[in-house]
Design a protein around this motif. Structure first.
Motif, PDB file in Angstrom:
ATOM      1  N   LEU A 301       0.832  -1.204   0.000  1.00 17.85           N
ATOM      2  CA  LEU A 301       0.000   0.000   0.000  1.00 17.85           C
ATOM      3  C   LEU A 301       0.867   1.255   0.000  1.00 17.85           C
ATOM      4  CD1 LEU A 301      -2.942   1.019   0.175  1.00 17.85           C
ATOM      5  CD2 LEU A 301      -2.689   1.021   2.668  1.00 17.85           C
ATOM      6  N   TYR A 302       1.911   1.261   0.816  1.00 17.87           N
ATOM      7  CA  TYR A 302       2.812   2.417   0.866  1.00 17.87           C
ATOM      8  C   TYR A 302       3.513   2.609  -0.478  1.00 17.87           C
ATOM      9  CZ  TYR A 302       6.929   5.196   1.992  1.00 17.87           C
ATOM     10  OH  TYR A 302       7.924   6.145   1.981  1.00 17.87           O
ATOM     11  N   TYR A 303       3.961   1.517  -1.086  1.00 18.82           N
ATOM     12  CA  TYR A 303       4.675   1.599  -2.361  1.00 18.82           C
ATOM     13  C   TYR A 303       3.772   2.162  -3.456  1.00 18.82           C
ATOM     14  CZ  TYR A 303       7.683   0.205  -6.253  1.00 18.82           C
ATOM     15  OH  TYR A 303       8.485   0.209  -7.376  1.00 18.82           O
ATOM     16  N   ARG A 304       2.512   1.752  -3.466  1.00 19.17           N
ATOM     17  CA  ARG A 304       1.607   2.247  -4.508  1.00 19.17           C
ATOM     18  C   ARG A 304       1.258   3.721  -4.293  1.00 19.17           C
ATOM     19  NH1 ARG A 304      -3.677  -0.796  -7.078  1.00 19.17           N
ATOM     20  NH2 ARG A 304      -3.564   0.341  -9.042  1.00 19.17           N
ATOM     21  N   LYS A 305       1.068   4.130  -3.062  1.00 23.20           N
ATOM     22  CA  LYS A 305       0.802   5.548  -2.791  1.00 23.20           C
ATOM     23  C   LYS A 305       2.013   6.398  -3.144  1.00 23.20           C
ATOM     24  CE  LYS A 305      -2.641   4.959   0.887  1.00 23.20           C
ATOM     25  NZ  LYS A 305      -2.972   5.207   2.312  1.00 23.20           N
ATOM     26  N   LEU A 306       3.197   5.857  -2.901  1.00 24.57           N
ATOM     27  CA  LEU A 306       4.409   6.587  -3.245  1.00 24.57           C
ATOM     28  C   LEU A 306       4.503   6.809  -4.745  1.00 24.57           C
ATOM     29  CD1 LEU A 306       7.030   7.767  -2.013  1.00 24.57           C
ATOM     30  CD2 LEU A 306       8.109   5.547  -2.464  1.00 24.57           C
ATOM     31  N   ILE A 324      -7.983   8.794  -2.139  1.00 22.95           N
ATOM     32  CA  ILE A 324      -7.077   7.695  -2.468  1.00 22.95           C
ATOM     33  C   ILE A 324      -5.962   7.579  -1.431  1.00 22.95           C
ATOM     34  CG2 ILE A 324      -5.362   6.892  -4.146  1.00 22.95           C
ATOM     35  CD1 ILE A 324      -7.134   8.023  -6.348  1.00 22.95           C
ATOM     36  N   PHE A 325      -5.369   8.712  -1.033  1.00 28.28           N
ATOM     37  CA  PHE A 325      -4.274   8.673  -0.070  1.00 28.28           C
ATOM     38  C   PHE A 325      -4.747   8.339   1.343  1.00 28.28           C
ATOM     39  CE2 PHE A 325      -1.633  11.655  -2.909  1.00 28.28           C
ATOM     40  CZ  PHE A 325      -0.983  10.569  -3.467  1.00 28.28           C
ATOM     41  N   SER A 326      -6.050   8.465   1.589  1.00 34.15           N
ATOM     42  CA  SER A 326      -6.582   8.109   2.908  1.00 34.15           C
ATOM     43  C   SER A 326      -7.024   6.649   2.987  1.00 34.15           C
ATOM     44  CB  SER A 326      -7.761   9.022   3.262  1.00 34.15           C
ATOM     45  OG  SER A 326      -8.828   8.840   2.342  1.00 34.15           O
ATOM     46  N   CYS A 327      -6.937   5.918   1.889  1.00 32.66           N
ATOM     47  CA  CYS A 327      -7.347   4.504   1.873  1.00 32.66           C
ATOM     48  C   CYS A 327      -6.411   3.677   2.751  1.00 32.66           C
ATOM     49  CB  CYS A 327      -7.335   3.961   0.450  1.00 32.66           C
ATOM     50  SG  CYS A 327      -8.585   4.671  -0.640  1.00 32.66           S
ATOM     51  N   ARG A 328      -6.979   2.689   3.433  1.00 31.89           N
ATOM     52  CA  ARG A 328      -6.224   1.831   4.330  1.00 31.89           C
ATOM     53  C   ARG A 328      -6.063   0.412   3.792  1.00 31.89           C
ATOM     54  NH1 ARG A 328      -2.841   4.021   6.611  1.00 31.89           N
ATOM     55  NH2 ARG A 328      -2.627   2.203   7.990  1.00 31.89           N
ATOM     56  N   SER A 329      -6.467   0.180   2.557  1.00 31.74           N
ATOM     57  CA  SER A 329      -6.327  -1.153   1.969  1.00 31.74           C
ATOM     58  C   SER A 329      -6.156  -1.009   0.463  1.00 31.74           C
ATOM     59  CB  SER A 329      -7.533  -2.038   2.286  1.00 31.74           C
ATOM     60  OG  SER A 329      -8.692  -1.563   1.622  1.00 31.74           O
ATOM     61  N   GLU A 334      -8.006   0.575  -5.027  1.00 35.29           N
ATOM     62  CA  GLU A 334      -8.394   0.177  -6.386  1.00 35.29           C
ATOM     63  C   GLU A 334      -9.788   0.696  -6.712  1.00 35.29           C
ATOM     64  OE1 GLU A 334      -7.021  -2.122  -9.840  1.00 35.29           O
ATOM     65  OE2 GLU A 334      -6.060  -1.446  -7.998  1.00 35.29           O
ATOM     66  N   LYS A 335     -10.693   0.642  -5.742  1.00 36.14           N
ATOM     67  CA  LYS A 335     -12.040   1.170  -5.949  1.00 36.14           C
ATOM     68  C   LYS A 335     -12.012   2.681  -6.183  1.00 36.14           C
ATOM     69  CE  LYS A 335     -14.656  -2.222  -3.223  1.00 36.14           C
ATOM     70  NZ  LYS A 335     -15.508  -2.425  -2.022  1.00 36.14           N
ATOM     71  N   SER A 336     -11.229   3.390  -5.383  1.00 40.63           N
ATOM     72  CA  SER A 336     -11.180   4.846  -5.500  1.00 40.63           C
ATOM     73  C   SER A 336     -10.574   5.287  -6.826  1.00 40.63           C
ATOM     74  CB  SER A 336     -10.371   5.438  -4.342  1.00 40.63           C
ATOM     75  OG  SER A 336     -10.964   5.117  -3.097  1.00 40.63           O
ATOM     76  N   MET A 337      -9.641   4.512  -7.341  1.00 42.81           N
ATOM     77  CA  MET A 337      -8.971   4.900  -8.574  1.00 42.81           C
ATOM     78  C   MET A 337      -9.786   4.594  -9.814  1.00 42.81           C
ATOM     79  SD  MET A 337      -4.997   3.795  -7.828  1.00 42.81           S
ATOM     80  CE  MET A 337      -4.507   4.278  -9.486  1.00 42.81           C
TER      81      MET A 337
END
Length: 527
Positions: A301-306, A324-329, A334-337
């Motif tokens: 999750l961290y890598y994808r947000k980065l 998107i940046f507030s997502c915890r999973s 994926e849903k938000s994007m």
């Protein structure tokens, strides 16, 4: 008497050390100590994994020595029988023992352990990059592995008489398209596969999706999990650039969602001769909805947000970046994007030609996977696909979720299931052989499939030649030329038209590409 006891106590440490030294000269004592130390270390590691919540019931006791036999699941066909008889790597897997075989250690050193940002300096491989301009204005990158700096490693090794020499050291080497995982991360094993493929005479090229692997995001649009449109144009470009080379493809982990989608969408019109999936994701929705170890989940999750933060400003016009940046999973991300608001697909040229503006459309989670599930068009796949899976994979759902029926009913699917190997690991015990067993199996599989098609084409030609000769009779000596003209239709591939190319630099160039496809190909070698 007191002096005697003092003398004895002074000699006790020396006598103890002497006794230990004598015991260590015994081989069975050495084995006993080594095994005891190994068991103690393994027990401590299991406790550490329990505290980190890494262990799953299916892999709790899978960190010891495992049976190296491979369970093969396939539909008996001429191709399958030839592969099983000639592919030695699929008969036995010399996988490592603990601790090298531990699934979490393999996963850590492959995916989490950092590698140099400059992949050219890692594993001694030199890459050169092509930037391919897609029809909608997006850009994807192709990294060609051109050479290994260690010339001794690149030199061909000697083979025993009758042994299959892998690869093809010719002016038109076979090309292997490598598809990284869905995060676009270049892993240790992917670079190792590039190096091994170069040593064996293949020409590897790494496909980077738009926005990943240092590839610029030219349009405010990311590629969906199973959208093969960019890969389609990349494969057409590679085939046009190297029309005399055969094409293969290998995916790593979740990158199989893209490869299987491509094979299903293209069907018998694929330019690939064979494909392989290492630790594939067969059910995309299940992969996102099934929880896996929290440590791995947080790292992914961290890598994808980065990655996304690099283009946050540009994507803010089409995505809710704050949400998107507030997502915890990964599932919520994926849903938000892709499932909230997205741009109308630019590929709908009729709408654009009419001068209509792009408008946002709504979609839901179920609809997203209707068009992105890797096996949604599995019945259309007409390219031999080897899938290598492990029962101790800590990232994927249990082996009971594997689509066994596809491998039992489709003549193009082969499943090799091992008891250990982790996720895209499959390390071997031999300390002198750093190559993964999965890499050796895939490369040998490609060679065997190529041999089978060559034999079948020659057989078809000879059968057609003899049949025509019998039908006509030996009337004229010039009949041979007629026979040659009447040879059966073989594999025909019409080359797509390649657009203009612009040189950006000595190591990177941008290629504009227009797809003009009239290609048809029916393969009937899986009788």
């Amino acid at each position: 008497m007191k002096v005697i006891w003092e003398f004895f106590f002074c000699l006790t440490p020396s006598m103890l050390l002497f006794s230990v030294a004598m015991l260590y000269r015994s081989k069975w004592i050495c084995r006993l100590v080594e095994e005891g130390t190994r068991k103690l270390t393994q027990g401590i590691w299991i406790i550490i994994c329990s505290l980190l919540k890494l262990l799953q019931p299916s892999v709790l006791y899978a960190t010891g020595d495992q049976d190296a036999k491979i369970k093969l699941i396939y539909k008996p066909t001429a191709l399958a029988n030839y592969v099983i008889q000639n592919c030695k790597a699929l008969a036995y897997a010399p996988l490592a023992e603990w601790p090298k075989a531990d699934p979490h250690l393999q996963f850590f050193f492959n995916f989490i352990w950092p590698i140099e940002e400059d992949a050219q300096g890692h594993c001694g491989i030199t890459f050169t990059r092509d930037h391919l301009l897609i029809q909608d204005g997006g850009i994807v990158a192709l990294d060609w592995a051109v050479r290994i700096k260690d010339q001794d490693a690149q030199a061909k090794r000697e083979y025993y008489p009758g042994e299959r020499a892998p690869g093809c050291h010719t002016s038109t080497p076979p090309i292997i398209i490598l598809i990284p995982n869905a995060l676009g991360k270049i892993t240790q094993n992917l670079l190792s596969l590039c190096g091994l493929a170069l040593q064996q005479g293949f020409y590897p090229v790494v496909f980077h999706r738009r926005g990943y692997g240092g590839c610029p995001l030219a349009t405010p649009r990311y590629q969906e999990f199973g959208d093969p449109s960019d890969l389609v144009q990349a494969v057409l470009y590679i085939q046009s650039r190297h029309p005399s080379s055969v094409l293969f493809a290998v995916s790593e982990g979740s990158g199989s969602g893209l490869l299987l989608s491509y094979l299903g969408e293209r069907g018998s019109s694929s330019y690939l001769v064979a494909a392989a999936c290492i630790s594939p994701v067969f059910h995309g929705q299940q992969f996102f909805e099934t929880p896996f170890p929290k440590l791995y989940h947080e790292a992914a999750l961290y890598y994808r947000k980065l990655q996304l933060s690099r283009y946050a400003t540009a994507l803010s016009s089409v995505m809710d970046i704050k949400e998107i940046f507030s997502c915890r999973s990964l599932q919520d991300m994926e849903k938000s994007m892709f499932c909230s608001v997205r741009l109308l697909d630019i590929s709908q040229k009729d709408t654009l030609d009419q001068g209509m503006e792009l408008r946002p459309i709504q979609t839901n989670w179920a609809g997203y996977w209707e068009r992105n599930e890797p096996l949604r068009d599995a019945d259309e796949i007409a390219v031999p696909v080897l899938c290598l899976c492990s029962t101790d994979d800590p990232l994927l759902p249990s082996a009971s979720t594997l689509p066994i029926s596809i491998f039992q009913n489709s003549p193009y699917f082969f499943l090799a299931l091992t008891s250990q190997g982790s996720h895209c690991g499959f390390l071997q015990q031999d300390p002198l052989n750093n190559a993964s067993w999965s890499h050796e199996a895939v490369l040998e599989y490609f060679q065997v499939v190529t041999e089978f098609f060559t034999v079948e084409e020659r057989k078809c030609f000879m059968e057609g030649f003899v049949g025509w000769d019998i039908a006509q009779g030996i009337r004229h000596k010039t009949g041979t030329m007629a026979h040659r003209r009447r040879r059966p239709t073989m594999l025909r591939r019409e080359r797509p038209v390649l657009g203009s190319q612009r040189q950006l630099s000595s190591h990177s160039r941008l290629v504009t590409f227009e797809e003009q496809e009239t290609f048809t190909w029916n393969r009937s070698y899986t009788r």
